[in-house]
Design a protein around this motif. Structure first.
Motif, short mmCIF file in Angstrom:
data_model
loop_
_atom_site.label_atom_id
_atom_site.label_comp_id
_atom_site.label_asym_id
_atom_site.label_seq_id
_atom_site.Cartn_x
_atom_site.Cartn_y
_atom_site.Cartn_z
N GLU A 115 0.82 -1.21 0.00
CA GLU A 115 0.00 0.00 0.00
C GLU A 115 0.86 1.26 0.00
OE1 GLU A 115 -3.46 -2.40 2.45
OE2 GLU A 115 -2.03 -1.15 3.50
N ARG A 116 2.04 1.13 -0.57
CA ARG A 116 2.93 2.28 -0.67
C ARG A 116 3.51 2.45 -2.06
NH1 ARG A 116 7.87 1.93 3.33
NH2 ARG A 116 6.12 1.71 4.77
N TYR A 117 3.82 1.34 -2.73
CA TYR A 117 4.51 1.40 -4.01
C TYR A 117 3.58 1.04 -5.17
CZ TYR A 117 8.20 0.93 -0.55
OH TYR A 117 8.99 1.09 0.56
N ALA A 118 3.67 1.81 -6.25
CA ALA A 118 2.85 1.54 -7.43
C ALA A 118 3.55 0.58 -8.38
CB ALA A 118 2.53 2.85 -8.15
N ILE A 119 4.87 0.65 -8.45
CA ILE A 119 5.65 -0.15 -9.41
C ILE A 119 6.81 -0.82 -8.68
CG2 ILE A 119 7.09 -0.07 -11.49
CD1 ILE A 119 5.48 2.38 -12.36
N THR A 120 7.02 -2.10 -8.95
CA THR A 120 8.16 -2.83 -8.40
C THR A 120 8.88 -3.53 -9.54
OG1 THR A 120 7.10 -3.19 -6.25
CG2 THR A 120 8.90 -4.67 -6.83
N LEU A 121 10.20 -3.30 -9.64
CA LEU A 121 11.01 -3.88 -10.71
C LEU A 121 12.25 -4.56 -10.12
CD1 LEU A 121 10.95 -0.84 -13.18
CD2 LEU A 121 9.59 -2.93 -13.37
N PRO A 122 12.65 -5.70 -10.69
CA PRO A 122 13.93 -6.31 -10.26
C PRO A 122 15.08 -5.33 -10.49
CG PRO A 122 12.64 -7.86 -11.55
CD PRO A 122 11.95 -6.54 -11.67
N ASN A 562 -9.58 -4.06 2.71
CA ASN A 562 -9.06 -2.95 1.92
C ASN A 562 -8.76 -1.81 2.88
OD1 ASN A 562 -9.18 -0.36 0.31
ND2 ASN A 562 -9.57 -1.77 -1.37
N LYS A 563 -7.57 -1.24 2.80
CA LYS A 563 -7.17 -0.19 3.73
C LYS A 563 -8.02 1.05 3.57
CE LYS A 563 -3.25 2.77 5.01
NZ LYS A 563 -1.80 3.04 4.80
N TYR A 564 -8.32 1.44 2.35
CA TYR A 564 -8.99 2.71 2.09
C TYR A 564 -10.50 2.59 1.97
CZ TYR A 564 -4.22 4.22 1.11
OH TYR A 564 -2.88 4.49 1.21
N PHE A 565 -10.99 1.45 1.47
CA PHE A 565 -12.43 1.25 1.30
C PHE A 565 -12.82 -0.11 1.86
CE2 PHE A 565 -10.72 3.66 -2.34
CZ PHE A 565 -11.37 4.87 -2.16
N PRO A 566 -12.72 -0.33 3.16
CA PRO A 566 -12.98 -1.66 3.72
C PRO A 566 -14.46 -2.04 3.66
CG PRO A 566 -12.63 -0.07 5.48
CD PRO A 566 -12.32 0.64 4.20
N LYS A 567 -14.69 -3.29 3.27
CA LYS A 567 -16.04 -3.84 3.26
C LYS A 567 -16.25 -4.87 4.37
CE LYS A 567 -16.66 -3.28 -1.73
NZ LYS A 567 -16.91 -3.97 -3.02
N SER A 568 -15.15 -5.37 4.90
CA SER A 568 -15.24 -6.35 5.98
C SER A 568 -13.95 -6.33 6.78
CB SER A 568 -15.49 -7.76 5.42
OG SER A 568 -14.39 -8.18 4.63
N VAL A 735 -8.06 16.87 -1.15
CA VAL A 735 -7.71 16.10 -2.34
C VAL A 735 -6.51 15.21 -2.01
CG1 VAL A 735 -6.93 16.18 -4.74
CG2 VAL A 735 -8.54 17.89 -3.90
N SER A 736 -6.61 13.95 -2.37
CA SER A 736 -5.50 13.02 -2.17
C SER A 736 -5.38 12.14 -3.40
CB SER A 736 -5.73 12.16 -0.93
OG SER A 736 -4.80 11.10 -0.86
N ILE A 737 -4.17 11.99 -3.92
CA ILE A 737 -3.92 11.17 -5.11
C ILE A 737 -2.78 10.20 -4.82
CG2 ILE A 737 -3.30 11.18 -7.56
CD1 ILE A 737 -4.30 14.07 -7.68
N GLY A 738 -3.05 8.91 -4.96
CA GLY A 738 -2.00 7.91 -4.78
C GLY A 738 -1.92 7.38 -3.37
N PHE A 739 -1.11 6.32 -3.20
CA PHE A 739 -0.89 5.74 -1.88
C PHE A 739 -0.25 6.77 -0.95
CE2 PHE A 739 -0.48 1.72 -4.46
CZ PHE A 739 -1.67 1.16 -4.00
N TRP A 740 -0.65 6.73 0.32
CA TRP A 740 -0.02 7.59 1.32
C TRP A 740 1.33 7.00 1.74
CZ3 TRP A 740 -1.71 12.20 3.55
CH2 TRP A 740 -2.96 12.64 3.15
N PHE A 741 2.32 7.86 1.88
CA PHE A 741 3.62 7.41 2.40
C PHE A 741 4.31 8.58 3.09
CE2 PHE A 741 4.02 8.09 -2.27
CZ PHE A 741 4.81 9.22 -2.28
#
Length: 741
Positions: A115-122, A562-568, A735-741
């Motif tokens: 819940e922090r990174y959008a892209i992970t690459l080797p 789900n951290k931001y929109f939890p249903k359960s 306004v918030s865009i993207g994962f919080w870090f």
């Protein structure tokens, strides 16, 4: 004469009866079934199987490729067409293909990563590379392993209720591989390992991918099994017309189809009943249109109904297979590990989160496999059960450890506090030990920050961690939050610069498989200053500039889906800090303690409507003069430092106290895929010693409300909230865009 006539008749009758006895009995018609590959289009196979079953046709051999192998293996293991229809009707293909793991499968450390990174690459040797596939195919394997558990003991596919074979491709030698023996879920996973979508599957000394690369319609292989009649179902693409060849992808697909179409000219002639469902307009990933594809398979089957009835009429013995009952639990005695070189047994067992010997629900077992997969340390986790001599089962767990140990991770974010921020992370596993990880975040933008963490994960045993963090921001706040003796009554708000440098050493362990408990020591350097007001010969006024030493403990539980929109799920977080020492910039420090806790519960109340209720509070014990670490409420956000707490309806850092209590009710309407509308109400009391004087249980002094829109994206949620409070005349847009870090 009559006597001789009777003797001749008797001799003739005897010879005729003898001849009839010696004449071989007419052989029953053997039927071979061939199912082509085609990705999602292969769901049409199910519709045809339902027609075949309705006519009572007995299938004597099944051969399939890719999706044809998957559906064919289920049919060969004893499932009927209707049962397979029910299975796929309940299957979430998006979750399967993308290897989407439930949030509960991740540890707290892994949840923060996800819940922090959008892209992970080797990033081994500081060189960026790209993954060999989008998915490891773990969820697909888990699903097939459960569905085929009733034939888990069969290694020779000719011994299945219906003999079976499937085709894969050797990616090293460029040749087809016919799989007739081995572990069935692994074989069909290899047959369906679509290049670039799924990881290649190592079986024995071969590295296998999708069988459609070399043979997408294995009619010759089934004919070799001495069947009399071939029923073939073909869901391969034909050639596109000119007007469809309008992209590079379409042209490449057309070129690839040349081979299969040319091969089918000969294979069609070898197929007695050739069934080709109408799959125009569908692609290999059209799983969202599965019902329509199955229906088209039924339509295609009915078009060949006369030919199929003729086959049924020539069969004396009909299908006689016991109904399949999916196994729902495992009686596990011991787990045998294979392939784990870097990661210890205790590490693996700690991730599985169940102990043996025990009877384990299959769902819980697969949750354990998901927990292990969520670490990202394995490219494949394969398993099977074997009977033992104590009346239960052992599990053989084959692990393929990920060869990459270093990763480059990227993220981006905007909010009203930290403003624009870009995140660059380097993560290195196996730094000093096999099961350790070091991670460094460097955050650039309007406010420079960093996060460093080193963690040795020992599963059920005590794990060790080190954290270091620098955080800073500039923000306008109420002046009386900083200094009570306001010497300038005309000054209501000032801009303050907050910088926080924190270092922690901690131990933590898992309690009852869900809770994490830890203790540690912390050093914190906190500075709060402002250039809005200045003192003589100073560029800024400093309100706090002290080092603090404390010990702490924490207990966490987080089963939100789900951290931001939890249903359960349920959330609990509690921590206690005992501040023992300070460099005491303001010359007023005495030891004190801070306790803080939060509990939340999320549940679905209607279709696509969820309710999230939470309550949190905190209090101070001891020194009342040091207020730089007090609780300060206001604004919208996550991952705030120290005791800064979001409160909708008020601006960031609007009111404070050495104790507080807050309640929140949020309704979320998921009106379309990944789109949300929500309403939030929050209430709070905050001040000095509100738990001692009873003010915490009075009518709330602070009220706030917000309506918002949220969109889930691969780089994190996009959220807009309009908030207001009846306590004040101002409204606020967050306004918030993207994962919080």
């Amino acid at each position: 004469m009559k006597k001789w006539i009777l003797i001749c008749i008797a001799i003739f009758s005897f010879l005729t009866a003898t001849a009839q006895k010696e004449q071989p009995k007419k052989q029953d018609l053997k039927v071979g079934l061939v199912l082509s590959g085609g990705g999602a289009k292969g769901l049409a196979h199910i519709g045809v199987l339902k027609i075949i079953d309705s006519l009572g046709i007995r299938v004597d051999y099944v051969g399939g490729t890719s999706m044809g192998a998957i559906i064919g293996s289920l049919y060969a293991s004893g499932y009927t067409g209707n049962q397979i229809d029910s299975i796929f009707k309940k299957t979430d293909f998006e979750r399967l293909i993308q290897d989407e793991l439930p949030r509960s499968a991740k540890t707290f450390y892994e949840k923060e990563d996800a819940e922090r990174y959008a892209i992970t690459l080797p990033f081994d040797n500081f060189k960026v590379s790209f993954p060999s596939s989008i998915s490891k195919g773990q969820n697909v394997y888990n699903k097939l392993a459960q569905l085929l558990m009733h034939v888990n003991h069969i290694d020779d596919f000719s011994k299945l209720p219906i003999p079976f074979l499937c085709v894969a491709s050797d990616i090293e030698k460029g040749e087809q591989v016919v799989l007739e023996k081995g572990y069935l879920p692994e074989a069909i996973t290899a047959s369906g390992a679509f290049p670039s979508l799924f990881e290649p599957i190592p079986i024995k000394k071969r590295l296998l991918i999708d069988g459609g690369v070399t043979n997408n319609y294995p009619v010759d292989e089934v004919l070799a099994k001495k069947v009399d009649v071939i029923i073939g179902i073909d869901v391969q693409d034909g050639l596109y017309e000119r007007d469809k060849l309008n992209s590079a992808v379409a042209i490449l697909n057309q070129i690839n189809n040349f081979r299969t179409i040319n091969a089918m000219k000969d294979k069609n002639e070898k197929t007695d009943v050739y069934i080709r469902p109408d799959i125009v307009g569908f692609s290999v990933i059209s799983f969202d249109r599965g019902r329509e594809l199955i229906t088209r398979g039924e339509v295609a089957g009915r078009e060949e109904i006369e030919a199929l009835k003729e086959i049924a009429a020539q069969q004396q013995q009909k299908r006689n297979i016991k109904p399949v009952k999916v196994k729902d639990s495992l009686n596990v005695n011991y787990i045998h590990l294979r392939g784990n070189k870097k990661y210890t047994r205790s590490y693996v067992r700690g991730k599985l989160r169940f102990k043996t010997p025990a009877k384990i629900p299959f769902q819980k077992f697969q949750e354990g496999i998901s927990n292990l997969a969520a670490t990202g340390n394995f490219t494949g986790i394969r398993y099977r059960t074997i009977p033992n001599n104590v009346g239960s089962e052992d599990i053989v767990l084959n692990l393929r450890e990920r060869p990459e140990t270093m990763f480059l991770r990227l993220g981006a974010h905007y909010d009203d506090v930290y403003k624009t921020a870009g995140l660059i992370n380097v993560t290195k596993k196996k730094v000093l030990f096999n099961n350790d990880v070091a991670s460094f975040d460097f955050i650039i933008g309007d406010n420079i920050r960093y996060n460093f963490e080193y963690y040795i994960d020992k599963g059920y045993y005590w794990s060790i961690g080190v954290k270091s963090r620098f955080n800073s921001f500039e923000r306008g706040v109420n002046y009386d939050l900083i200094r009570e003796d306001n010497t300038n009554p005309n000054l209501n708000r000032i801009d303050v610069d907050v910088s926080d440098f924190t270092n922690q050493l901690y131990l933590q362990t898992v309690l009852r498989e869900e809770f994490v408990f830890g203790v540690g020591a912390e050093h914190k350097r906190l500075k709060i200053a402002s250039e809005t007001i200045t003192e003589t010969d100073q560029e800024e006024t400093v309100f706090e500039k002290s080092d603090f030493i404390s010990s702490f403990g924490f207990l966490k539980l987080d089963t939100y889906d789900n951290k931001y929109f939890p249903k359960s799920g349920i959330f609990f977080s509690g921590n206690f800090h005992w501040y023992l020492y300070s460099s005491d910039y303001n010359k007023n420090f005495e030891p004190f303690s801070l306790a803080r806790g939060k509990i939340g519960y999320a549940t679905s109340i209607f279709d696509n409507v969820s309710l999230n209720i939470s309550s949190e509070g905190g209090f101070k014990i001891g020194d009342a003069s040091t207020n730089s670490l007090d609780f300060v409420l206001g604004g919208y956000g996550n991952n705030f430092i120290n005791n800064y707490i979001a409160f909708l309806g008020y601006d960031f850092l609007s009111f404070a106290g050495d104790s507080f209590v807050k309640g929140t009710i949020a309704l979320d309407y998921n009106f379309w895929t990944k789109h949300h509308l929500n309403f939030t109400a929050n209430y709070a009391n905050a001040g000095e010693n509100i738990f001692g004087n009873g003010e915490w249980f009075t009518k709330p002094d602070f009220n706030g409300y917000a309506i918002g829109y949220g969109l889930e994206t691969f780089f994190g949620p996009l959220q807009v909230k309009y908030s207001w409070s009846p306590d004040i005349e101002e409204d606020t847009l967050y306004v918030s865009i993207g994962f919080w870090f």
